[in-house]
Scaffold this motif. Structure first.
Motif, short mmCIF file in Angstrom:
data_model
loop_
_atom_site.label_atom_id
_atom_site.label_comp_id
_atom_site.label_asym_id
_atom_site.label_seq_id
_atom_site.Cartn_x
_atom_site.Cartn_y
_atom_site.Cartn_z
N MET A 80 50.30 42.27 40.10
CA MET A 80 50.27 40.81 40.17
C MET A 80 51.69 40.32 40.44
N HIS A 81 51.84 39.54 41.51
CA HIS A 81 53.16 38.97 41.81
C HIS A 81 53.13 37.53 41.32
N GLY A 82 53.64 37.32 40.14
CA GLY A 82 53.58 35.97 39.57
C GLY A 82 54.95 35.34 39.50
N ASP A 83 54.99 34.06 39.73
CA ASP A 83 56.22 33.30 39.48
C ASP A 83 55.81 31.90 39.06
N GLU A 84 56.76 30.98 39.04
CA GLU A 84 56.45 29.63 38.53
C GLU A 84 55.42 28.90 39.40
N ARG A 85 55.19 29.41 40.64
CA ARG A 85 54.22 28.76 41.52
C ARG A 85 52.79 29.20 41.26
N GLY A 86 52.67 30.36 40.60
CA GLY A 86 51.32 30.90 40.38
C GLY A 86 51.30 32.40 40.60
N SER A 87 50.13 32.95 40.96
CA SER A 87 49.98 34.39 41.04
C SER A 87 49.45 34.82 42.39
N LEU A 88 49.79 36.05 42.78
CA LEU A 88 49.35 36.60 44.07
C LEU A 88 49.09 38.09 43.89
N VAL A 89 47.96 38.55 44.44
CA VAL A 89 47.64 39.99 44.43
C VAL A 89 47.40 40.39 45.88
N ALA A 90 48.01 41.49 46.32
CA ALA A 90 47.82 41.98 47.69
C ALA A 90 46.95 43.24 47.66
N LEU A 91 46.01 43.32 48.63
CA LEU A 91 45.13 44.48 48.74
C LEU A 91 45.44 45.17 50.06
N GLU A 92 45.76 46.45 50.00
CA GLU A 92 46.15 47.18 51.21
C GLU A 92 45.32 48.46 51.33
N GLN A 93 44.72 48.62 52.52
CA GLN A 93 43.88 49.80 52.71
C GLN A 93 44.72 51.07 52.64
N ASP A 94 44.12 52.08 52.05
CA ASP A 94 44.75 53.40 51.87
C ASP A 94 46.01 53.34 51.00
N LYS A 95 46.24 52.19 50.39
CA LYS A 95 47.36 52.10 49.43
C LYS A 95 46.74 51.82 48.06
N LEU A 120 32.99 45.29 32.05
CA LEU A 120 33.25 43.85 32.17
C LEU A 120 34.36 43.64 33.19
N LEU A 121 34.10 42.82 34.20
CA LEU A 121 35.16 42.46 35.16
C LEU A 121 35.56 41.02 34.87
N ASP A 122 36.76 40.82 34.42
CA ASP A 122 37.21 39.45 34.08
C ASP A 122 38.69 39.26 34.39
N ASN A 123 39.20 40.11 35.32
CA ASN A 123 40.63 40.08 35.59
C ASN A 123 40.85 40.25 37.09
N PRO A 124 41.46 39.25 37.76
CA PRO A 124 41.64 39.34 39.22
C PRO A 124 42.62 40.42 39.64
N ALA A 125 43.27 41.05 38.66
CA ALA A 125 44.21 42.13 38.99
C ALA A 125 43.61 43.49 38.66
N GLN A 126 42.28 43.55 38.61
CA GLN A 126 41.60 44.80 38.28
C GLN A 126 40.47 45.04 39.27
N GLY A 127 40.44 46.22 39.89
CA GLY A 127 39.39 46.55 40.86
C GLY A 127 38.54 47.71 40.36
N LEU A 128 37.23 47.50 40.38
CA LEU A 128 36.30 48.55 39.94
C LEU A 128 35.88 49.37 41.15
N VAL A 129 36.15 50.67 41.12
CA VAL A 129 35.74 51.56 42.21
C VAL A 129 34.28 51.95 42.00
N ILE A 130 33.48 51.72 43.05
CA ILE A 130 32.05 52.10 42.97
C ILE A 130 31.81 53.15 44.05
N GLU A 131 31.63 54.36 43.60
CA GLU A 131 31.43 55.49 44.52
C GLU A 131 29.99 55.49 45.03
N SER A 132 29.73 56.32 46.03
CA SER A 132 28.34 56.48 46.49
C SER A 132 27.51 57.15 45.38
N PHE A 133 26.21 57.05 45.53
CA PHE A 133 25.27 57.59 44.54
C PHE A 133 25.55 57.12 43.13
#
Ligand code: T46
Length: 131
Positions: free
Chosen positions: A10-25, A79-92
């Motif tokens: 989470m990149h937070g400062d006095e303006r608010g918060s930002l999360v970046a999502l990057e493929q393969d990262k 429980l998903l209640d945090n924008p800085a948390q990603g739940l991985v859902i695999e196949s099957f």
């Protein structure tokens, strides 16, 4: 069953918060599709399927909801209640989503385009295929 929750920076400062999502990262695959659901009624339970190939990461970018994940041997509630948390859902992995808060926006990143033939919507069939 191992539940994979990605902690997103989470990149937070006095303006608010930002999360970046990057493929393969911080997202462990090439992102081919993004979808999001919102205005889900509190009493609604959705999902009720598994995927043969699809891999996804789900993020409650606002509000909260619960996932039931079932790998055919074990069922785990997350429980998903945090924008800085990603739940991985695999196949099957059988999934059901419920307990959506009024303000919930659930965003899902997927490694494949939408393909109805990838869905397993019958639980008995899922148990057979996963076994
Ligand atoms: C999943 C969970 C977490 C499309 O046309 N394109 C899409 O990319 C998606 C995801 C859905 N749709 C259509 C198909 C249905 O007519 O949107 C409608 C609702 O989809 P569905 O009933 O599959 O929604 P959920 O909440 O049961 O499941 C969704 C995803 O479909 C699924 O892959 O893993 O969210």
């Amino acid at each position: 069953m191992e539940i994979k929750l990605i902690q997103l920076q989470m990149h937070g400062d006095e303006r608010g918060s930002l999360v970046a999502l990057e493929q393969d990262k911080n997202i462990p695959f090439h992102i081919k599709r993004v979808y999001y659901m919102f205005s889900t009624k509190e009493s609604v339970r959705r999902g009720y399927h598994a995927h043969k190939e699809l891999k996804q990461v789900a993020i409650a970018v606002r509000g909260s909801c619960r996932f039931l994940l079932d790998d055919s041997k074990e069922r785990v509630e997350v429980l998903l209640d945090n924008p800085a948390q990603g739940l991985v859902i695999e196949s099957f992995m059988w999934r059901e989503m419920y307990d959506f808060s009024d303000d919930c926006v659930l965003m899902v990143l997927a490694d494949q385009l939408y393909d109805e033939s990838d869905y397993v919507r019958d639980y008995e069939e899922f148990i057979k295929l996963a076994g």
